[in-house]
Motif scaffolding. Structure first.
Motif, PDB file in Angstrom:
ATOM      1  N   ALA A 129      14.366 -16.367 -46.950  1.00  0.00           N
ATOM      2  CA  ALA A 129      13.896 -16.985 -48.183  1.00  0.00           C
ATOM      3  C   ALA A 129      13.052 -18.232 -47.938  1.00  0.00           C
ATOM      4  O   ALA A 129      12.453 -18.765 -48.874  1.00  0.00           O
ATOM      5  N   LEU A 130      12.967 -18.683 -46.697  1.00  0.00           N
ATOM      6  CA  LEU A 130      12.122 -19.843 -46.404  1.00  0.00           C
ATOM      7  C   LEU A 130      10.640 -19.514 -46.564  1.00  0.00           C
ATOM      8  O   LEU A 130       9.819 -20.402 -46.789  1.00  0.00           O
ATOM      9  N   SER A 131      10.292 -18.233 -46.439  1.00  0.00           N
ATOM     10  CA  SER A 131       8.896 -17.795 -46.550  1.00  0.00           C
ATOM     11  C   SER A 131       8.793 -16.699 -47.600  1.00  0.00           C
ATOM     12  O   SER A 131       9.795 -16.059 -47.929  1.00  0.00           O
ATOM     13  N   PRO A 132       7.598 -16.452 -48.142  1.00  0.00           N
ATOM     14  CA  PRO A 132       7.434 -15.358 -49.105  1.00  0.00           C
ATOM     15  C   PRO A 132       7.914 -14.032 -48.516  1.00  0.00           C
ATOM     16  O   PRO A 132       7.646 -13.728 -47.353  1.00  0.00           O
ATOM     17  N   VAL A 133       8.637 -13.269 -49.314  1.00  0.00           N
ATOM     18  CA  VAL A 133       9.161 -11.979 -48.872  1.00  0.00           C
ATOM     19  C   VAL A 133       8.291 -10.876 -49.470  1.00  0.00           C
ATOM     20  O   VAL A 133       8.295 -10.657 -50.679  1.00  0.00           O
ATOM     21  N   ASP A 134       7.539 -10.200 -48.620  1.00  0.00           N
ATOM     22  CA  ASP A 134       6.620  -9.154 -49.069  1.00  0.00           C
ATOM     23  C   ASP A 134       7.355  -7.827 -49.149  1.00  0.00           C
ATOM     24  O   ASP A 134       7.817  -7.292 -48.144  1.00  0.00           O
ATOM     25  N   LEU A 135       7.469  -7.288 -50.363  1.00  0.00           N
ATOM     26  CA  LEU A 135       8.152  -6.005 -50.569  1.00  0.00           C
ATOM     27  C   LEU A 135       7.174  -4.849 -50.709  1.00  0.00           C
ATOM     28  O   LEU A 135       7.601  -3.696 -50.824  1.00  0.00           O
TER      29      LEU A 135
END
Length: 276
Positions: A129-135
């Motif tokens: 969660a520290l960085s954008p999570v690309d789904l």
């Protein structure tokens, strides 16, 4: 005569330790391996990624404390001397990243004591969660990472439950939007976009024959603990409560997954929801 000479030497050796030092509990190997990796990410990690390094330092400390807790206490109320959780920089592996941590966590979750799973999964979620999570890759048919339907019955039920929750949250956000000012409207827009990304993944995880589970309910009622808003302040409180409860539920599902496939996806989804 030689045997007699050996006896005092053995006796002297035993006087320097107790029976618990010899046969006492040892620190869990899987937990300690995770602790060493966390420490390596702190010591050897990119100096520019201070937030990551500080998080991993704290997580390493948590894992060492967990290893001590698992060892229990001796009759004096202290951690047994045999439960050694100390290590130096020379004992550490190379630094890693969040994706490697996710992979390592999914593998370790089946090996660490059941009471420790919540901790290691929570650490992976916080790190991702520290960085954008690309789904996007999970729903792109051309991607190697595209999701496939969950096979485990218990996990499939968890997918249905979370899809229903996501649809309910989306409905609640729509209600709150009617009372929102500019700032809250922007926040709701971000949350709904993230919600729709998660529902796309969840729909992929359900078998195609289970189409009815993918359709939002025709109507919703506010459950206990939630109230339909009548003004901007109540709308903001509703949004805050729904988001907080949803993240908690995602973290629970990730920790209680039955299969590695669902655990990995649930960790990603939990991190994406937490960061939104």
């Amino acid at each position: 005569m030689k045997k007699l000479l050996l006896l005092p030497a053995a006796a002297l050796l035993l006087t320097s330790c107790t029976v618990m030092d010899i046969v006492g509990p040892r620190a869990n190997g899987e937990v300690m391996a995770l602790a060493k990796q966390a420490s390596a990410d702190w010591v050897f990690g990119d100096p520019a990624s201070e937030q990551w390094r500080e998080l991993r330092k704290a997580q390493g400390d948590e894992l060492q404390n967990e290893a001590r807790r698992l060892c229990g206490l001796d009759t004096a109320g202290n951690t047994p001397a045999s439960c050694d959780v100390a290590y130096g920089d020379t004992d550490l592996p190379a630094a890693s990243n969040a994706d490697a941590l996710l992979e390592r966590t999914v593998a370790a979750a089946d090996k660490v004591p059941s009471e420790t799973v919540d901790l290691v999964v929570a650490q992976a979620i916080d790190a991702l969660a520290l960085s954008p999570v690309d789904l996007d890759a999970l729903t792109d048919p051309a991607s190697d990472a595209v999701t496939v339907p969950v096979a485990d019955p218990a996990d499939a039920e968890a997918v249905r439950d979370m899809l229903a929750r996501e649809n309910a949250v989306d409905y609640g956000l729509g209600i709150a939007l009617a009372y929102a000012g500019p700032e809250l409207r922007e926040r709701i827009g971000i949350l709904r976009k993230a919600c729709h990304e998660r529902t796309a993944v969840l729909s992929q995880l359900l078998d195609t024959a289970d189409g009815e589970a993918k359709v939002p309910a025709s109507g919703y009622e506010f459950a206990d603990g939630y109230a339909e808003p009548a003004d901007a302040e109540e709308a903001a409180q509703l949004v805050k409560t729904m988001q907080s409860d949803l993240v908690k539920q995602w973290r629970y599902q990730a920790a209680h997954a039955e299969s590695a496939q669902w655990r990995e996806n649930a960790i990603r989804l939990a991190a994406q929801a937490q960061r939104a």
